[in-house]
Design an enzyme around this catalytic site. Structure first.
Site, PDB file in Angstrom:
ATOM      1  N   GLU A   1     -34.685   3.387  33.367  1.00 48.14           N
ATOM      2  CA  GLU A   1     -33.696   4.082  32.559  1.00 48.14           C
ATOM      3  C   GLU A   1     -33.821   5.592  32.714  1.00 48.14           C
ATOM      4  OE1 GLU A   1     -34.461   2.244  28.732  1.00 48.14           O
ATOM      5  OE2 GLU A   1     -35.975   3.728  28.215  1.00 48.14           O
TER       6      GLU A   1
ATOM      7  N   ARG B   1     -42.357  -5.983  12.796  1.00 49.92           N
ATOM      8  CA  ARG B   1     -43.453  -6.085  11.823  1.00 49.92           C
ATOM      9  C   ARG B   1     -43.406  -4.905  10.866  1.00 49.92           C
ATOM     10  NH1 ARG B   1     -46.186  -1.748  13.671  1.00 49.92           N
ATOM     11  NH2 ARG B   1     -46.038  -1.389  15.904  1.00 49.92           N
TER      12      ARG B   1
HETATM   13  P1  ADP Z   1     -44.299   1.165  23.890  1.00 51.41           P
HETATM   14  O1  ADP Z   1     -43.844  -0.200  23.525  1.00 51.41           O
HETATM   15  O2  ADP Z   1     -45.342   1.153  24.950  1.00 51.41           O
HETATM   16  O3  ADP Z   1     -44.624   2.030  22.715  1.00 51.41           O
HETATM   17  P2  ADP Z   1     -41.717   2.560  24.152  1.00 51.41           P
HETATM   18  O4  ADP Z   1     -40.565   2.040  24.929  1.00 51.41           O
HETATM   19  O5  ADP Z   1     -41.612   2.537  22.681  1.00 51.41           O
HETATM   20  O6  ADP Z   1     -43.047   1.831  24.658  1.00 51.41           O
HETATM   21  O7  ADP Z   1     -42.007   4.040  24.625  1.00 51.41           O
HETATM   22  C1  ADP Z   1     -43.151   4.721  24.200  1.00 51.41           C
HETATM   23  C2  ADP Z   1     -42.943   6.207  24.338  1.00 51.41           C
HETATM   24  O8  ADP Z   1     -42.665   6.547  25.709  1.00 51.41           O
HETATM   25  C3  ADP Z   1     -41.759   6.752  23.554  1.00 51.41           C
HETATM   26  O9  ADP Z   1     -42.071   7.017  22.201  1.00 51.41           O
HETATM   27  C4  ADP Z   1     -41.463   8.018  24.350  1.00 51.41           C
HETATM   28  O10 ADP Z   1     -42.425   8.991  24.011  1.00 51.41           O
HETATM   29  C5  ADP Z   1     -41.710   7.594  25.781  1.00 51.41           C
HETATM   30  N1  ADP Z   1     -40.476   7.080  26.400  1.00 51.41           N
HETATM   31  C6  ADP Z   1     -40.075   5.797  26.538  1.00 51.41           C
HETATM   32  N2  ADP Z   1     -38.869   5.711  27.125  1.00 51.41           N
HETATM   33  C7  ADP Z   1     -38.470   6.977  27.402  1.00 51.41           C
HETATM   34  C8  ADP Z   1     -37.324   7.560  28.006  1.00 51.41           C
HETATM   35  N3  ADP Z   1     -36.312   6.816  28.462  1.00 51.41           N
HETATM   36  N4  ADP Z   1     -37.278   8.920  28.103  1.00 51.41           N
HETATM   37  C9  ADP Z   1     -38.291   9.671  27.638  1.00 51.41           C
HETATM   38  N5  ADP Z   1     -39.406   9.197  27.069  1.00 51.41           N
HETATM   39  C10 ADP Z   1     -39.503   7.857  26.949  1.00 51.41           C
END
Ligand code: ADP
Length: 460
Positions: A211, A302
């Site tokens: 993405e 959760r």
């Molecule tokens: P996890 O399940 O490992 O926590 P997330 O999808 O919630 O993974 O992403 C964790 C962190 O990674 C986010 O809080 C953000 O800081 C960074 N992140 C994830 N996707 C993006 C993105 N598309 N652009 C910028 N930062 C991202």
């Protein structure tokens, strides 16, 4: 009377709390307030824990290592059977987002205080989650809700369509692992290969997706609450941008400076998505927020560490609400009745060195807790408590509420000054300095703010 019509008719009267620390105590308080009995479980390292002392039954389920105790499904199910518990509350962390555990609990004829296994599994697979959200009209980060193909040319085409920089993410990833940012096409192929290998090893599946990488987003989340009768509400929003290594350090509700109509549209989309997927219990939709737009990244199925800031502003006891849903009750609150008032901030007090962040184990030899109007401390520790090296380093959550954000910040500064923990190192000095920061006071943070702030301080 309305709340508890006939206790003998309840689906369960005893809850096994499959967790430890502050959240075990928090859940226990909610159970007792609803007239439910509790079964606490502990590892050998937690025999003297406070939550065990106030439980109706305490069972030791294994050695200190979490894999042999708090993550041991068989031991937990046996404890539930032996104690006659009718429900299992998983808390956060440990088995709280484990679809197999939710299924095993229900197969054993018990109620899992959380969503069913299929909702957990869908949201645990980031591609499936993104698909479900796109279908429900929740705004997502640009990029296909499909697994990356193997063909390098096809991968390049997807990246070009999205536009660099992009981020490669493991479908089964979690805890901030299994992600790689790619600045340009030259770096693409190697990044995909490395992330795929990591994903295979760490999460047991090589599935990846891609993405747009957002450069300066804020982390905003929406708390939802759904019953089993088709009702769902959202309880306002939180800003959890202050993170170090993807770990939240300071959280607040509401997220400052976001227009009501914008957030109302996102909240309504989350509720619609919950109804569409038949979600039950509490959950959190996590978004990145940049340039006035929201982008869904994941749903946590959760209770969250930071739920108290929403409780302080909405007045809803989220854990009690969660238990009532599990009991089969219909939500008594409607969206029109939810009024979020004032501002709340939470600081996570961790047993760690404030400069090196090395965990600090040992005995708490002195403890002075803050008190006063608008101050809440959720903690399991006491003077003489031994911080174990086996588990996470959370010692306490300090939560404040004020009429305005400025009042909440001032109250947090006072509370942090009053709080004193001796015998172990904590991040208190860091939090005290952070709460004086003018950029934070102005609400100018994004997800990189804290790490940049830490770097500047260590260079000074
Ligand atoms: P996890 O399940 O490992 O926590 P997330 O999808 O919630 O993974 O992403 C964790 C962190 O990674 C986010 O809080 C953000 O800081 C960074 N992140 C994830 N996707 C993006 C993105 N598309 N652009 C910028 N930062 C991202």
């Amino acid at each position: 009377m309305q709340d508890r019509p006939d206790q003998s008719q309840r689906r369960f009267d005893t809850v096994l709390i499959a967790n430890r620390g502050e959240i075990a105590l928090r859940i226990q308080r909610a159970c007792h307030a609803l007239g439910l009995k509790t079964v606490a479980v502990c590892s050998e390292a937690d025999r003297d824990a406070l939550y065990g002392q106030s439980a109706d039954v305490l069972l030791c389920i294994g050695p200190a290592a979490a894999t042999k105790s708090y993550l041991n499904k068989d031991a937990l199910l046996l404890a539930a059977r032996l104690s006659g518990a009718g429900a299992v509350h998983p808390g956060y962390g440990f088995l709280s987002e484990n679809a197999a555990f939710s299924a095993a609990v229900e197969e054993a004829g018990l109620v899992f205080v959380g969503p069913d296994a299929s909702a957990i599994a869908t949201m645990g697979d980031k591609i499936a989650a993104k698909s479900a959200m796109m279908a429900a009209g929740v705004p997502c980060v640009p990029g296909p809700d499909q697994e990356l193909p193997n063909d390098p040319a096809a991968i390049r085409k997807i990246a070009t369509e999205i536009g660099y920089p992009v981020i490669i993410k493991a479908a089964g990833g979690g805890g901030g692992r299994g992600m790689r940012v790619v600045a340009n096409e030259t770096a693409l192929e190697e990044a995909v290969t490395l992330t795929r290998e990591e994903a295979r090893k760490a999460f047991g599946s090589p599935a990846l997706y891609m993405e747009k990488f957002l450069q300066h987003p804020r982390h905003i989340e929406i708390q939802v609450l759904c019953d089993t009768h088709g009702n769902a509400v959202w309880l306002g929003h939180r800003d959890c941008s202050m993170q170090r290594r993807h770990q939240k350090v300071v959280e607040e509700a509401p997220a400052p400076g976001i227009a009501d109509d914008l957030i109302d549209a996102v909240g309504s989309a989350c509720v619609a998505a919950c109804k569409q997927i038949g979600y039950r219990g509490v959950g959190t939709f996590e978004f990145l927020y940049e340039g006035g737009a929201f982008y869904f990244i994941e749903m946590n199925t959760r209770l969250q560490v930071e739920h108290p800031v929403t409780e302080m502003t909405s007045g809803v006891d989220i854990v009690q609400a969660q238990l009532k849903v599990a009991l089969g009750e219909t939500l008594t609150i409607t969206q029109e009745n939810i009024r979020c008032v004032g501002h709340s901030i939470e600081c996570r007090i961790n047993a760690e060195d404030p400069t090196t962040f090395m965990p600090s184990a040992g005995v708490i030899t002195g403890l002075r807790l803050p008190s006063g109007v608008g101050i809440r401390v959720d903690s399991h520790v006491f003077e003489g408590y031994r911080i174990s090296p086996y588990y996470d380093s959370l010692v306490a959550k300090l939560i404040v509420h004020g009429e305005t954000r400025a009042e909440a910040i001032a109250r947090m500064r006072g509370a942090l000054a009053e709080l004193s923990i001796e015998g172990i190192a904590t991040n208190l000095p860091l939090l005290r300095t952070l709460l004086e920061d003018q950029g934070f006071a102005r609400g100018e943070t994004d997800i990189h703010y804290l790490e940049k702030w830490l770097k500047e301080r260590s260079a000074a």
